[in-house]
Design an enzyme around this catalytic site. Structure first.
Site, PDB file in Angstrom:
ATOM      1  N   GLU A 119      -6.960 -10.029  -2.814  1.00  0.00           N
ATOM      2  CA  GLU A 119      -7.175  -9.542  -2.009  1.00  0.00           C
ATOM      3  C   GLU A 119      -8.669 -10.045  -1.281  1.00  0.00           C
ATOM      4  OE1 GLU A 119      -5.798  -6.894   2.037  1.00  0.00           O
ATOM      5  OE2 GLU A 119      -3.162  -7.766   0.545  1.00  0.00           O
TER       6      GLU A 119
ATOM      7  N   GLU B 115       0.638  -1.484  -0.137  1.00  0.00           N
ATOM      8  CA  GLU B 115       0.010  -0.415   0.002  1.00  0.00           C
ATOM      9  C   GLU B 115       0.827   1.494  -0.017  1.00  0.00           C
ATOM     10  OE1 GLU B 115      -2.684  -1.060   3.467  1.00  0.00           O
ATOM     11  OE2 GLU B 115      -3.458  -2.218   1.990  1.00  0.00           O
TER      12      GLU B 115
END
Length: 576
Positions: free
Chosen positions: A450, A345
């Site tokens: 995910e 991220e």
């Protein structure tokens, strides 16, 4: 028995066509990599509108102001340069001061959107917005540049039919927004599904032609053919936690279905070194051994996480080179993993940049690659597919960060991958496809890493299936992992099973798709024809084939692997 592969060689037509078509085949053909690359270029002149503009009036601005109007307080000009006509929004004081067109949208349709944008100076993000009933739907964005045209590709769906207004927005009010070659094309769900089937046929399948012969080489008609797929060719998996090590029912349920997994926490720095200087890989080692025993690949997740709220207090107190110690996890599992999520991220967060300087992500990727050079290093980010309005992780921003990393030359060229977390609420499927198309311009492998859906129970499974189907149907998506592993303390946002490992509706979706995609030991049966031939189009994967002679009851068997690689052996001879 003679076994042959039949290759699907099909010509991909130019996506930027100018002829309308009534078939989903031509309207929704996927790009080749060459055509994908157009999305990453800034061109002297824009391409003509896709689909002749679809439902947009005057899409190439050849008819001046027809269909176009001022939005908010912008001043609007219609200009021509080098034979190319376009519209300009200038004198902008608010982000939404722009040019617009009113349109009518229909519930149940999927809209693909594109436009070519330029700004009057420098670079600036520009967003396509649809205003409807006082709400604002973002359909996509691009970082527009001066002196050349960039393609914005996006899409949307709506909740109810009615009028809407398209306009273009930029937070940089000092720039003029130039717009040309606008397209908004609606598709029915049936057309969308037909495109999925065509893409899967071309990119996930190969034709097989089987001939049964006797010891004299004579064909055997009416021989019974049974082909069982033992392993899914497409990488599909689920995230897990350490609970799987102690629950046999969970192990049985999981290993029956998946070919890849990701550890939710057990390889993360806060798990492997909770106390400074005391590394503990016991749990991660045990999990890796278990999955190796079952032939399930493991994605390394993650080397570091750039979100400051997930740093241990002792890590937060470190500075400079001490933070590189996190990369020790790479040394421990070098050569054992499918891939690494490196700086998790790093488009939304910058903890390591704040400690180590603006080159932190670059340096961590380079160090990880130098330690484990044969393993693909992934960026891993959220909202690139999920939220068209999140400018921090838009496809354009993602590509910008990738370009930085592609210059790494430690221990040879770095192998990079595109990780897209895919935590959805209400999925915008046309936008999801457009974002995948844009990222596919790199030619790098794309994974949905995910996948889950946070939505009301009555629509959660439906939305989950939509996302998985869209990912599987895209030719550049090489694998998907759902973020729905079971734990007694609860799943992250979505479970596939209950505590007794009975499927929930989302788990039923997984099983339904596995059967379609060749998992759960799918079987194909049939009889050879008068010349001893049997033909089938099979999904990529590992297969067992058996042939039974119709008169002698003798049988022959063979094992083979089917991939997209045309150079693999295509003929096998077994006598029945």
């Amino acid at each position: 028995m003679l076994l042959e592969t039949l290759n699907h060689h099909q010509v991909i037509p130019n996506y930027f066509h100018n002829e309308a078509s009534s078939t989903a085949a031509s309207l929704l053909q996927p790009f080749s990599i060459k055509l994908f690359s157009i999305l990453s270029l800034c061109l002297e002149n824009p391409y003509k509108p896709q689909y002749n503009g679809g439902i947009i009036v005057n899409p190439d601005l050849q008819n001046g102001s027809q269909g176009w109007a001022q939005f908010a307080n912008a001043k609007v000009d219609f200009r021509e340069f080098g034979g190319n006509k376009f519209v300009v929004a200038r004198g902008r004081n608010q982000s939404y001061d722009s040019v617009s067109q009113k349109i009518s949208l229909e519930k149940g349709l999927l809209y693909t959107f594109s436009a070519w944008l330029q700004v009057s100076k420098g670079k600036a993000p520009v967003i396509a917005v649809f205003k409807k009933n006082g709400e604002y739907k973002h359909a996509g964005s691009v970082i527009a540049e001066s002196k050349c045209w960039s393609m914005l590709k996006g899409g949307l769906t709506i909740d109810e039919s009615g009028p809407a207004e398209l306009y273009f927005e930029s937070e940089d009010t000092t720039v003029e927004i130039w717009v040309d070659s606008i397209s908004l094309q609606p598709f029915t769900q049936e057309e969308w599904n037909a495109h999925h089937e065509q893409t899967i046929h071309r990119t996930r399948k190969r034709g097989m032609r089987i001939r049964a012969v006797n010891s004299l080489g004579e064909p055997i008609p009416n021989a019974t053919i049974s082909i069982v797929q033992n392993r899914l060719g497409f990488s599909f998996g689920c995230e897990v936690e350490k609970y799987i090590l102690v629950n046999q029912a969970y192990q049985n349920w999981f290993t029956k279905r998946f070919t890849v997994t990701t550890f939710a926490n057990e390889m993360k720095w806060y798990s492997t070194e909770a106390v400074r200087g005391k590394e503990d890989y016991t749990t991660a080692d045990a999990m890796l051994r278990f999955f190796k025993q079952h032939g399930i690949a493991v994605r390394g997740h993650n080397i570091v996480w750039n979100d400051p709220k997930y740093q241990l207090s002792w890590v937060s107190s470190l500075s400079g080179n001490d933070l590189y110690n996190a990369v020790s996890v790479v040394s421990r599992y070098k050569g054992q993993l499918l891939s690494w999520d490196v700086v998790n991220e790093n488009l939304h967060f910058s903890f390591f940049e704040s400690k180590m300087g603006p080159q932190a992500s670059y340096n961590i990727f380079a160090l990880a690659h130098s330690i484990d050079p044969r393993t693909t290093m992934f960026m891993n980010e959220f909202d690139t597919l999920e939220q068209p309005g999140d400018s921090a992780s838009s496809p354009a921003r993602y590509l910008g960060k990738l370009r930085e990393l592609q210059s790494i030359r430690v221990a040879g060229n770095i192998q990079l991958g595109i990780g897209l977390e895919s935590h959805f609420n209400i999925p915008n499927i046309p936008y999801m496809r457009s974002a995948l198309d844009t990222l596919a311009a790199t030619g790098l492998p794309i994974w949905l890493t995910e996948v889950d859906v946070q939505a009301p129970p009555n629509v959660q499974a439906k939305y989950f299936e939509q996302v998985l189907r869209e990912g599987h149907a895209h030719p550049q998506v090489k694998g998907m992992v759902t973020w729905s592993g079971y734990s007694p303390s609860g799943c992250y946002k979505m479970c596939l099973t209950d505590g007794n490992f009975r499927n929930l509706p989302t788990g039923d979706v997984v099983d339904k798709l596995l059967r379609e995609w060749g998992g759960l030991r799918g079987q194909t049966t049939g009889l050879t024809d008068a010349d001893g031939f049997f033909e089938a189009s099979l999904l990529h994967g590992d297969y067992d084939i058996s042939i039974a002679h119709p008169l002698t009851n003798s049988t022959a068997s063979h094992r083979f692997k089917l991939t997209s690689d045309d150079s693999q052996p295509s003929r096998f001879v077994v006598h029945v």
